[in-house]
Design an enzyme around this catalytic site. Structure first.
Site, PDB file in Angstrom:
ATOM      1  N   THR A  73       0.836  -1.202   0.000  1.00 27.19           N
ATOM      2  CA  THR A  73       0.000   0.000   0.000  1.00 27.19           C
ATOM      3  C   THR A  73       0.871   1.252   0.000  1.00 27.19           C
ATOM      4  O   THR A  73       0.638   2.189  -0.770  1.00 27.19           O
ATOM      5  CB  THR A  73      -0.910   0.007   1.251  1.00 27.19           C
ATOM      6  OG1 THR A  73      -1.820  -1.098   1.161  1.00 27.19           O
ATOM      7  CG2 THR A  73      -1.685   1.308   1.386  1.00 27.19           C
ATOM      8  N   HIS A 202       4.240  -9.914   2.182  1.00 23.11           N
ATOM      9  CA  HIS A 202       3.380 -10.982   2.711  1.00 23.11           C
ATOM     10  C   HIS A 202       2.605 -11.747   1.643  1.00 23.11           C
ATOM     11  O   HIS A 202       1.958 -12.742   1.955  1.00 23.11           O
ATOM     12  CB  HIS A 202       2.449 -10.439   3.798  1.00 23.11           C
ATOM     13  CG  HIS A 202       1.321  -9.577   3.307  1.00 23.11           C
ATOM     14  ND1 HIS A 202       0.045 -10.070   3.167  1.00 23.11           N
ATOM     15  CD2 HIS A 202       1.265  -8.288   2.944  1.00 23.11           C
ATOM     16  CE1 HIS A 202      -0.745  -9.085   2.746  1.00 23.11           C
ATOM     17  NE2 HIS A 202      -0.022  -7.996   2.601  1.00 23.11           N
ATOM     18  N   THR A 238      13.518   4.629  10.740  1.00 26.17           N
ATOM     19  CA  THR A 238      14.448   3.546  11.052  1.00 26.17           C
ATOM     20  C   THR A 238      13.997   2.323  10.280  1.00 26.17           C
ATOM     21  O   THR A 238      12.818   1.960  10.318  1.00 26.17           O
ATOM     22  CB  THR A 238      14.439   3.250  12.567  1.00 26.17           C
ATOM     23  OG1 THR A 238      14.835   4.434  13.237  1.00 26.17           O
ATOM     24  CG2 THR A 238      15.373   2.105  12.920  1.00 26.17           C
ATOM     25  N   CYS A 326     -10.097  -6.932   1.186  1.00 25.84           N
ATOM     26  CA  CYS A 326     -10.181  -5.510   1.529  1.00 25.84           C
ATOM     27  C   CYS A 326     -11.628  -5.026   1.528  1.00 25.84           C
ATOM     28  O   CYS A 326     -11.966  -4.091   2.221  1.00 25.84           O
ATOM     29  CB  CYS A 326      -9.369  -4.691   0.548  1.00 25.84           C
ATOM     30  SG  CYS A 326      -7.840  -5.482   0.089  1.00 25.84           S
TER      31      CYS A 326
HETATM   32  C1  LIG Z   1      -2.294  -6.928  -1.197  1.00 22.78           C
HETATM   33  C2  LIG Z   1      -2.255  -5.929  -2.302  1.00 22.78           C
HETATM   34  C3  LIG Z   1      -1.813  -4.621  -2.087  1.00 22.78           C
HETATM   35  C4  LIG Z   1      -1.448  -4.100  -0.714  1.00 22.78           C
HETATM   36  O1  LIG Z   1      -0.290  -4.663  -0.164  1.00 22.78           O
HETATM   37  P1  LIG Z   1      -0.112  -4.561   1.441  1.00 22.78           P
HETATM   38  O2  LIG Z   1       1.305  -4.959   1.668  1.00 22.78           O
HETATM   39  O3  LIG Z   1      -1.098  -5.528   2.028  1.00 22.78           O
HETATM   40  O4  LIG Z   1      -0.388  -3.153   1.821  1.00 22.78           O
HETATM   41  C5  LIG Z   1      -1.754  -3.759  -3.159  1.00 22.78           C
HETATM   42  N1  LIG Z   1      -2.125  -4.158  -4.388  1.00 22.78           N
HETATM   43  C6  LIG Z   1      -2.547  -5.399  -4.642  1.00 22.78           C
HETATM   44  C7  LIG Z   1      -2.913  -5.788  -6.032  1.00 22.78           C
HETATM   45  C8  LIG Z   1      -2.636  -6.329  -3.608  1.00 22.78           C
HETATM   46  O5  LIG Z   1      -3.088  -7.561  -3.862  1.00 22.78           O
END
Ligand SMILES: *Cc1c(COP(=O)(O)O)cnc(C)c1O
Length: 386
Positions: A73, A202, A238, A326
């Protein structure tokens, strides 16, 4: 019976090998990478090794092109706000698509509040845009194009390489949100022709709360956070050493296996879909039939809400998603399916099944066996409802 996790599109577990490598950076190797002493130097060295691992996994030309961020994000926010604000003197127009992740769409809304104009390209019934649409939307004022590489809900892939070719010899910057694409299909940032590309830890068996932004050499963007000079001043704070080491290790392991895993997941996905179509029926595959992520099935079972199926599977300890994680909880039809021209009813029927490294053929068979029973029950119940 063991729980079956089929929601890898939402997140993935940290691989044991990755866990082992990152753990010492919480406890014994905890020094601030900004500290001048030898202890800090070791953290610094480890971060630079991780930066090289991420750079290599993307085929970047130098580790200097990688900036670590707090998430996918945040990488998206930095790319969009940082590029648009930096190049505002050249124009105020940004192009994106109507099916982006909220971390792109909401950031584009912010740009609009700041006086930018944003074009949200419509998609076809498969959730795809064409290069011609981008070409036609370009104006003298366009400074940035952001198109996601693979959609997180329906798995559809976009023609990134063609868009990259279209924009290559123009001053228009090209960003792609590759968070879902990364680790599923091998690619090279140089072949894609992108200037900016976001990834997240992740989704590739690394830790949560760590991401990276690829910024091609020579491309200038502004920071969105202000503080110390870490990450070339583009992401001051940091550094999250364990997260960065974890992302580096996950990226390294991923790049060695991605092609083999792509083939294995494609086989599992196709097996699953074939059985569902044959044995359950009255089901529609959302997204492109072939030009899609190898691990994604997004299905609408006619007459039955996706949430109802999800909850029944949940009772059997089989974990899937309806729409995207989401938007779960918010009871609104998926903006992606609506943009693809589905009716609200079809959108509410959708169920997302995403496979991953631990998924076996036996998991797929158990899923379909349960789905068969659940759909029969739900459809009979709905038919007999007064
Ligand atoms: C999961 C996802 C994100 C956000 O990543 P985070 O590390 O969870 O903030 C952005 N774009 C897409 C297409 C995703 O699947």
């Amino acid at each position: 019976m063991k729980p079956i996790y089929l929601d890898y599109g939402a997140t993935s577990p940290v691989r044991p090998e990755v866990m082992e490598i990152l753990l010492p950076f919480f406890q014994t190797e905890y020094a601030n990478a900004g500290s001048i002493h030898d202890f800090g130097q070791r953290s610094r060295d480890a971060i630079e090794r991780a930066r090289k691992q991420v750079a290599d996994s993307l085929d970047a030309s130098s580790p200097r092109e990688i900036i670590f961020t707090g998430s996918g994000t945040e990488a998206n926010n930095l790319a969009i706000l940082g590029a648009a604000r930096k190049h505002r003197n050249r124009g105020n127009h940004v192009i994106t698509t109507s099916i982006e992740h909220p971390s792109i769409l909401e950031t584009c809304k912010q740009l609009e509040r700041e006086g930018f104009e944003v074009t949200y390209l419509p998609v076809d019934p498969y959730g795809q845009i064409s290069v011609d649409q981008v070409k036609e939307a370009l104006t003298e004022q366009t400074i940035l194009v952001s198109v996601m590489a693979a959609n997180n809900e329906v798995g559809t892939l976009q023609p990134i390489q063609e868009i990259g070719r279209l924009l290559r010899h123009t001053p228009v910057l090209f960003h792609t949100d590759a968070v879902q694409f990364y680790g599923k299909i091998p690619f090279s940032v140089q072949e894609l022709g992108v200037d900016l590309l976001s990834v997240s830890g992740h989704k590739i068996y690394g830790p949560k709360g760590i991401g990276a932004l690829y910024i091609k050499k020579g491309i200038r963007i502004e920071p969105v956070l202000f503080g110390g000079g870490q990450e070339r001043g583009l992401r001051p704070a940091t550094q999250n050493t364990p997260g960065i080491i974890g992302l580096g290790a996950a990226a390294y392991l991923m790049s060695r296996e991605v092609e083999q895993e792509r083939q294995r997941l494609t086989r599992l996905r196709d097996l699953c879909l074939k059985r569902i179509q044959k044995e359950i029926g009255r089901v529609e595959l959302n997204g492109h039939p072939s030009n899609r992520l190898p691990n994604n099935l997004n299905l609408s079972f006619h007459g039955v809400e996706g949430q109802a199926v999800l909850l029944e599977l949940n009772r059997k300890q089989i974990y899937v998603s309806s729409g995207s994680a989401c938007s779960a909880g918010k009871h609104a039809p998926s903006h992606v399916l609506m943009a693809m021209g589905k009716s609200e009813e079809q959108a509410y029927q959708s169920l997302r099944i995403t496979f991953g490294r631990e998924t076996t053929e036996s998991d797929v068979h158990q899923l379909v066996d349960h789905l068969k029973e659940i759909l029969e029950d739900l459809r009979t119940f709905l038919r007999n409802k007064p």
